[in-house]
Design a protein around this motif. Sequence first.
Motif, PDB file in Angstrom:
ATOM      1  N   VAL A 658       1.124  -1.183   0.047  1.00 43.30           N
ATOM      2  CA  VAL A 658      -0.090   0.073   0.069  1.00 43.30           C
ATOM      3  C   VAL A 658       0.904   1.125   0.004  1.00 43.30           C
ATOM      4  O   VAL A 658       0.563   2.161  -0.676  1.00 43.30           O
ATOM      5  N   LEU A 659       1.871   1.239   0.850  1.00 39.96           N
ATOM      6  CA  LEU A 659       2.744   2.425   0.972  1.00 39.96           C
ATOM      7  C   LEU A 659       3.422   2.635  -0.519  1.00 39.96           C
ATOM      8  O   LEU A 659       3.836   3.684  -0.991  1.00 39.96           O
ATOM      9  N   ASN A 660       3.851   1.528  -1.115  1.00 36.39           N
ATOM     10  CA  ASN A 660       4.600   1.532  -2.419  1.00 36.39           C
ATOM     11  C   ASN A 660       3.630   2.104  -3.401  1.00 36.39           C
ATOM     12  O   ASN A 660       3.943   2.903  -3.975  1.00 36.39           O
ATOM     13  N   CYS A 661       2.359   1.665  -3.109  1.00 43.34           N
ATOM     14  CA  CYS A 661       1.519   2.223  -4.300  1.00 43.34           C
ATOM     15  C   CYS A 661       1.236   3.656  -4.068  1.00 43.34           C
ATOM     16  O   CYS A 661       1.146   4.549  -5.254  1.00 43.34           O
ATOM     17  N   GLU A 662       1.197   4.179  -2.928  1.00 44.19           N
ATOM     18  CA  GLU A 662       1.039   5.640  -2.619  1.00 44.19           C
ATOM     19  C   GLU A 662       1.980   6.555  -3.067  1.00 44.19           C
ATOM     20  O   GLU A 662       2.099   7.335  -3.642  1.00 44.19           O
ATOM     21  N   SER A 663       3.373   5.749  -2.776  1.00 40.19           N
ATOM     22  CA  SER A 663       4.276   6.649  -3.328  1.00 40.19           C
ATOM     23  C   SER A 663       4.511   6.913  -4.825  1.00 40.19           C
ATOM     24  O   SER A 663       4.736   7.889  -5.070  1.00 40.19           O
TER      25      SER A 663
END
Length: 671
Positions: A658-663
Amino acid sequence: MGLRTPPVVVAHWLTRGHCTLIRNNWHLLPYEQLLELIGWPAKKLEFALLEEDFLWIKLGKLKPQAEPLRFTPLTPDQVRQTAALRRVARTHFPAGRTARHTEPPFAFYDAFCKPVMRRPPAQRGGPFDLRLIFSYSAVYGDSLLHPELDPYPDGLLARMAEMGVNAVWLPGHLYLMTPWKPDPALSKGWQTRLKNLDLLAKRVARHGMGLYLYLNEPRAIPTSSKTFDVHPEWKGIDYPDLGVRGLCTSNPAVLDLVRDATAGLFRAAPDLAGVFTINMSEWPTHCASRGRKADCPHCANRPTEELIADVVRATADGAHSVKPDARVIVWTWSWHPDWQHQAIDLLPTTVDLMSTSEKGLASRTAGVEVTVGDYSISRVGPSQWSLDMWEHARRRGMRVVAKVMFNSSWELSAVPYLPVVDLVEEHLTKLRKAGATGLMLSWTNGSYPGGNLDLIDKSAADVAVERYGAKAAPQVRKAWSAFSRAFREYPFSVGVVYNAPHNCGPMNLLYATPTGYASTMVQGLPYDNLKGWRNVYPEDVFEDQFRKLSVGWKRGLALLEKAARLVPKAKRANYTELDRMARAAYCHFRSAYLQIVFVRTRDGKLPEKARNAKLVRVLNEEIELAKTLHGLVLQDSRIGFEAANHYSYTANDLKEKVLNCESLREVFGKR
């Protein structure tokens, strides 16, 4: 960042989850710190990389360079970045540190270890006198040296017996279970292994089942072994990329070694029921096993089928010299059409012939023609190839066994079973007609003691009523049919099932620019290697097939949801389990589709604005899939697990996605 301090760590991670720990830290830690993390000496990790079901290959046959991790205080800028990450994490996972597993990782194993009341084994009718399966919870490596890693706790054996299973298996290496006189260090602990083999075989027998060993012999041994100094005449083919050398079976002493070591197994463990063998491919063995027979001056002019028959005969003679009724099963995995029937003619008639049911099936998907090799549920066997092999063996008076996958396969191994009931029932109907007398029900994957295994003795209609009640059964069967239709769209090829990202699903990270890494096999490291993922399929066809699969699967979920209100309270747990498995499978299939779209769009030629908008849409859906799967993982410890590869992901891996996609949304949303 909202991480729990101190962390809550399940002790099983170090004993039953080391593949996950190694894989997750392969890029992060240098080798020395990786050893420190898992608490292993270098020799133990070296053994695991080579002997634990191709772990070294699953990691890409390379160790990325990584700088040692050192603690340093955060700079003011890093403090701000950490706070920003925490805010993003809290937005998507508002429970934060208070979110806990309803079922912690490996809870299924703990349940299998609870004391059980042993019941008489289920008396099942039907034509299949052998129902052989692997442990759902075993550590694939050297479990006989470490009995505390019990591959078959009594609860698991009891559950298998209830399902009508009558045989279980473990991998075994003869050089680890016999005194290896030329190099005693190589077989250190052999007495312990044989003692534990005997104890396990006895315990399995008390549940009305038989224990089998999987032998891939004579197994290549480390090139550094003193064996080749003492017996240079034993030298077979050298495999420098693996650090091993084979043993040449044209030397009678090597066949004597196989014969005597096999006899030693049955002498030490009288309750051992039998063995099954792979004689081509897999780990290097005899000089023709990897197609390099021409490199051996002793074997170059000998027929491959003769080399195979020599090893089979030595194995069977060894087993039957001690236990005449031991069952020796010869698996025709990777046998070549040029000599496969000649090989059958050379085998002793006291052995069983096992063929992968779907091997050789012709599959045509969106115009792409593929010949199925193994690991398929979506393509229903048996093939004409297997039918011909079985018929040939029967004419010689041999029993025949079908190797099948009914619960899961490398088409998706991260759930205990796929509810594609129509496909499994169709396969079983054809196998009964074909006259197969035995079933090997799994490889290391597909071995869950439940799911579709009931179909061996019961109709889909009866299973639906038994599990979900008479009112819900028709609607559940509609959902099963929808899942089965959708699964037929799977773009099957061995290259796809090994290398595509479906087994990792939403866990697999996305990258703003190409990584350049090649995808690795099964639950390894898919990276962003679309060319490796798609294998023989054109990019557009590959994408569209996963789209069709995920869309069709979603229709099945909608049908299944309509059954929920019809399920009686006493059977709600069965429905909840089915719903979880189906939704987890959807997350994997849909994520595979989205990852294909992402890479194609990222590397394509759309105008920048249109490209970025499309990428952001993909990222938005990937976030939702990761969050959905995260919730399922917290509820069910089986999701994401497979015996040889351990967990494909942890709950934190899905948070990281999720953090990867937000980045990446920041990257592409601002362009």
